[in-house]
Design a protein around this motif. Structure first.
Motif, PDB file in Angstrom:
ATOM      1  N   SER A  66     -15.533   7.005 -53.181  1.00 14.55           N
ATOM      2  CA  SER A  66     -15.467   5.723 -52.745  1.00 14.55           C
ATOM      3  C   SER A  66     -13.901   5.216 -52.865  1.00 14.55           C
ATOM      4  O   SER A  66     -13.307   5.619 -53.811  1.00 14.55           O
ATOM      5  CB  SER A  66     -16.377   4.609 -53.195  1.00 14.55           C
ATOM      6  N   GLU A  67     -13.749   3.972 -52.020  1.00 17.90           N
ATOM      7  CA  GLU A  67     -12.379   3.380 -52.448  1.00 17.90           C
ATOM      8  C   GLU A  67     -12.302   2.816 -53.802  1.00 17.90           C
ATOM      9  O   GLU A  67     -11.126   2.866 -54.400  1.00 17.90           O
ATOM     10  CB  GLU A  67     -11.968   2.367 -51.542  1.00 17.90           C
ATOM     11  N   ALA A  68     -13.312   2.411 -54.556  1.00 21.75           N
ATOM     12  CA  ALA A  68     -13.337   1.359 -55.689  1.00 21.75           C
ATOM     13  C   ALA A  68     -13.316   2.540 -56.442  1.00 21.75           C
ATOM     14  O   ALA A  68     -12.338   2.765 -57.699  1.00 21.75           O
ATOM     15  CB  ALA A  68     -14.838   0.869 -55.967  1.00 21.75           C
ATOM     16  N   ILE A  69     -13.569   3.883 -56.552  1.00 20.59           N
ATOM     17  CA  ILE A  69     -13.658   4.812 -57.454  1.00 20.59           C
ATOM     18  C   ILE A  69     -12.220   5.540 -57.585  1.00 20.59           C
ATOM     19  O   ILE A  69     -11.742   5.768 -58.466  1.00 20.59           O
ATOM     20  CB  ILE A  69     -14.766   6.190 -57.342  1.00 20.59           C
ATOM     21  N   ALA A  70     -11.810   5.676 -56.483  1.00 22.52           N
ATOM     22  CA  ALA A  70     -10.419   6.204 -56.278  1.00 22.52           C
ATOM     23  C   ALA A  70      -9.418   5.115 -56.883  1.00 22.52           C
ATOM     24  O   ALA A  70      -8.478   5.502 -57.653  1.00 22.52           O
ATOM     25  CB  ALA A  70     -10.108   6.431 -54.665  1.00 22.52           C
ATOM     26  N   THR A  71      -9.629   3.800 -56.800  1.00 20.98           N
ATOM     27  CA  THR A  71      -8.895   2.863 -57.280  1.00 20.98           C
ATOM     28  C   THR A  71      -8.844   2.836 -58.940  1.00 20.98           C
ATOM     29  O   THR A  71      -7.848   2.849 -59.474  1.00 20.98           O
ATOM     30  CB  THR A  71      -9.293   1.195 -56.931  1.00 20.98           C
TER      31      THR A  71
END
Length: 113
Positions: free
Chosen positions: A3-8
């Motif tokens: 997810s974008e949150a995990i990538a961040t």
């Protein structure tokens, strides 16, 4: 799929590992706030910090006093824009030389675009 949150959060921890403020701070929102438990008179990076400059000061104090020895992130999990970051770390504190080892989850709020 990541997810974008995990990538961040992964990008933040990767930047943190470099100890390069110019790579770390862009991962914090301008109104970011964090609290590190402890007495700021004894532990200069402890206390409540808000905004990039206060976070920079806290990290600079931490980097000056703490030597990383080991760090491991495990599988990150996201729910409702929050990322749980299980892992372990070990650090040596200067000038005492005391080593702290810890294993625990780190909840982190991921910034949304």
């Amino acid at each position: 799929m990541t997810s974008e949150a995990i990538a961040t959060v992964e990008a933040y921890f990767k930047a943190l590992g470099t100890r390069d403020m110019e790579r770390i701070l862009p991962h914090s929102a301008p109104d970011a706030a964090w609290t590190i438990p402890g007495d700021p008179a004894l532990t200069p990076w402890a206390g409540r910090r808000s905004g990039p400059e206060e976070i920079r000061q806290s990290l600079a104090a931490f980097f000056a006093a703490v030597e990383p020895l080991a760090s491991e992130l495990r599988s990150l999990v996201e729910t409702d824009g929050q990322v749980l970051v299980p892992g372990r770390y070990a650090s040596r504190f200067h000038p005492s030389g005391q080593v702290l080892e810890s294993e625990n989850p780190f909840p982190r709020a991921a910034r949304r675009p």
